[in-house]
Design an enzyme around this catalytic site. Structure first.
Site, PDB file in Angstrom:
ATOM      1  N   ARG A  40       3.741  -8.300  14.853  1.00  0.00           N
ATOM      2  CA  ARG A  40       2.852  -8.303  13.704  1.00  0.00           C
ATOM      3  C   ARG A  40       3.116  -9.539  12.877  1.00  0.00           C
ATOM      4  O   ARG A  40       4.277  -9.939  12.707  1.00  0.00           O
ATOM      5  CB  ARG A  40       3.189  -7.045  12.890  1.00  0.00           C
ATOM      6  N   SER A  64      14.054  -7.691  16.163  1.00  0.00           N
ATOM      7  CA  SER A  64      14.718  -6.390  16.321  1.00  0.00           C
ATOM      8  C   SER A  64      15.551  -6.290  17.591  1.00  0.00           C
ATOM      9  O   SER A  64      15.337  -5.411  18.439  1.00  0.00           O
ATOM     10  CB  SER A  64      13.664  -5.296  16.287  1.00  0.00           C
ATOM     11  N   ASP A  75      15.212  -5.279  12.130  1.00  0.00           N
ATOM     12  CA  ASP A  75      14.194  -4.367  11.569  1.00  0.00           C
ATOM     13  C   ASP A  75      14.797  -3.287  10.669  1.00  0.00           C
ATOM     14  O   ASP A  75      14.154  -2.824   9.722  1.00  0.00           O
ATOM     15  CB  ASP A  75      13.311  -3.745  12.672  1.00  0.00           C
TER      16      ASP A  75
HETATM   17  C1  BGC Z   1      17.971  -3.243  18.991  1.00  0.00           C
HETATM   18  C2  BGC Z   1      18.154  -3.241  17.496  1.00  0.00           C
HETATM   19  C3  BGC Z   1      16.926  -2.679  16.823  1.00  0.00           C
HETATM   20  C4  BGC Z   1      16.568  -1.334  17.419  1.00  0.00           C
HETATM   21  C5  BGC Z   1      15.323  -0.738  16.802  1.00  0.00           C
HETATM   22  C6  BGC Z   1      17.545  -1.886  19.480  1.00  0.00           C
HETATM   23  O1  BGC Z   1      17.256  -1.914  20.850  1.00  0.00           O
HETATM   24  O2  BGC Z   1      19.166  -3.611  19.626  1.00  0.00           O
HETATM   25  O3  BGC Z   1      18.430  -4.528  17.017  1.00  0.00           O
HETATM   26  O4  BGC Z   1      17.182  -2.562  15.458  1.00  0.00           O
HETATM   27  O5  BGC Z   1      16.360  -1.459  18.800  1.00  0.00           O
HETATM   28  O6  BGC Z   1      14.220  -1.544  16.974  1.00  0.00           O
END
Ligand code: BGC
Length: 526
Positions: free
Chosen positions: A130, A194, A247
């Site tokens: 996004r 994320s 995130d």
């Molecule tokens: C990632 C994290 C992320 C989470 C939620 C995980 O697979 O390692 O960094 O915060 O997913 O999106």
């Protein structure tokens, strides 16, 4: 003589009656047996209904289900292990051994609503990403426009440079539509990325591993902000990536903007992770200054909890199978037991196992040799099916029947539906209890009497019982004098990243100046 003898017998009404009765009895038995045999031949699976109607009474099914159950004592043990792993992750001497990496985010304050400026945000964490344009007008007023773009599968697993070029192409298109290109202003951009990153500052973060189906080459161990900025410069657009946030951190920030008691950021979606506010005194790995406030948001990366084997005692053969067939075997153990990327697959494997043990879809088993149906294929049972099945109440099972037809099971019986729903419930309840135990560790550790958990993710939003199941187990795990509430992040984590980027640009040290506890209660305004 004999004739006379016979004739000499007088008529006996009693024996005649007995004889008639015996004939009747034999005829009834013969007919009854014939009807019973006919019934069994015509409807073989009916005889199982009584046994299956309450699957918890069926030993074999219950044995499979029992392997998924985690009682409160086990949860408390898991909580102790998680806290040990957290401390190990926060100490520079033991950090390497911990499966929970506890990365400092370099975000130490919460925005106070007075920020002014035009900021962009890019939110990448799954198959969709996004782009947001946010105008901060001061007094907590925000104007926000955003657009969702797709990351094609080929880009998710291709060359890393293509990924960043693709992001920047979409960013440029978006800016063109919003008339932000060539304005003479260089807009700060907050990048929600994320995936696990070891941050070296707010605007420098090395990817430690890909998760959630991504595996682009040439990105692990690289500075992701630099890769994005290089692609931006190559395209020649007026943007500067000012901050990278996970995130969870973006969610915490976005929720804290309107609810200052927010102290935890939680994601329960395709992946799972949490962040929380930690005292600097506990962060041995901290290499920044010790100015007030002596706190920093820690990105736990709890999805990797257990990667060193410390959760092996609760893993089932289905978890092992999910792990082995994933693109990152041995990684993200906790995530694979909780998050949306894997939940449907666990259910599918259990269904297949029961089918192969002849405990499910009886009487149909010969017709289910069709290996092309989704039931037999990895990923064929979507996690959204788990939610759909669990919304059925009562005995009609209309949603469950629809889901089963979708995966290739025609005309499932009532018992099939009961069992499939039972499996879905056990798998999602286990996930909710594990996530709840993780949150309980954080709440007990922070010891703030009233905190808010900022949360986002499809599992939390759309699963009918996930939140309730987390709350139920947390009642027994959170210290009685500590209260918590939930705040659903409405604009996702991009808004939080934009806020961080805005303040980073305005404050050369990149650090907010207001103490978390003193932030006033701003109202959401957009
Ligand atoms: C990632 C994290 C992320 C989470 C939620 C995980 O697979 O390692 O960094 O915060 O997913 O999106």
């Amino acid at each position: 003589m004999s004739f006379e003898f016979v004739q000499s017998f007088p008529y006996d009404p009693i024996s005649s009656l007995l004889r008639k009765f015996a004939y009747g009895l034999v005829t009834t038995c013969v007919l009854g047996t014939a009807v019973y045999i006919g019934y069994r031949v015509a409807a073989p699976d009916k005889s199982y209904i009584k046994r299956y109607r309450y699957p918890e009474l069926n030993d074999q099914i219950e044995k499979v289900i029992a392997s998924l159950k985690i009682n409160d004592e086990q949860l408390k043990h898991i909580m102790r292990t998680l806290e040990e792993e957290m401390n190990t992750g926060l100490s520079p001497t033991t950090h390497k051994q911990s499966s929970v990496k506890m990365f400092p985010s370099y975000v130490r304050h919460i925005p106070d609503g007075t920020e002014v400026g035009q900021v962009l945000a890019l939110d990448l964490g799954g198959t969709n990403f996004r782009i947001l344009s946010i105008k901060l007008r001061g007094n907590s007023k925000i104007d926000l426009t955003s657009k969702i773009f797709v990351v094609p599968q080929s880009v998710m697993i291709g060359d890393g440079r293509h990924l960043f070029r693709h992001l920047v192409e979409c960013l440029s298109d978006f800016m063109k539509k919003e008339a932000l290109l060539h304005t003479g202003i260089c807009y700060p951009l907050g990048f929600t990325f994320s995936f696990p990153c070891k941050q070296e500052s707010l605007s420098s973060a090395r990817l430690t591993a890909w998760t959630k189906g991504f595996s682009c080459s040439g990105v692990v161990n690289e500075d992701v902000v630099k890769l994005l900025q290089d692609a931006i410069n190559e395209k020649g657009i007026n943007v500067k990536c000012a901050a990278l946030v996970n995130d969870t951190v973006g969610t915490l920030m976005a929720c804290a903007y309107r609810e200052p008691s927010t102290a935890i950021g939680l994601i329960l979606g395709t992946g799972t992770n949490a962040c929380y506010i930690e005292n600097l005194d506990n962060v041995g790995t901290w290499n920044g200054d010790y100015n007030e406030p002596k706190q920093v948001i820690i990105n736990m990366e709890w999805g990797a909890f257990g990667d060193n084997g410390c959760l092996n005692h609760i893993r089932t053969k289905y978890d092992e199978e999910v792990d082995l067939s994933s693109i990152n075997p041995g990684k993200q153990t906790f995530e694979k037991m909780i998050s949306g990327m894997y939940m449907g697959e666990i259910v599918r494997l259990i269904i297949l196992d029961l089918l192969q043990q002849e405990l499910l879809f009886l009487g149909h088993r010969d017709t289910y040799g069709d290996y092309k149906t989704p039931l037999y294929n990895r990923g064929g049972f979507y996690t959204k099916f788990v939610s759909t099945v669990e919304t059925d109440e009562g005995i009609k099972f209309s949603n469950t029947r629809r889901v089963l037809e979708d995966i290739g099971i025609r005309n499932p019986t009532f018992d099939d539906c009961v069992i499939v729903q039972h499996i879905c419930r056990q798998v999602s309840t286990r996930a909710a209890r594990l996530a709840g135990a993780g949150l309980a560790v954080l709440i007990n550790r922070m010891k703030k009497s009233n905190i808010t958990i900022g949360v986002d993710g499809s599992l939390y939003r759309y699963h009918p019982r996930f939140k309730r199941n987390m709350e139920r187990c947390m009642e027994n795990l959170v210290h009685k004098d500590l209260k918590f509430k939930w705040a659903l992040s409405d604009d996702g984590s991009g808004k939080g990243a934009a806020l961080v980027a805005c303040v980073a640009e305005q404050n050369s040290s990149g650090i907010f100046v207001q103490n978390h506890k003193e932030v006033p209660d701003y109202k959401k305004s957009e």
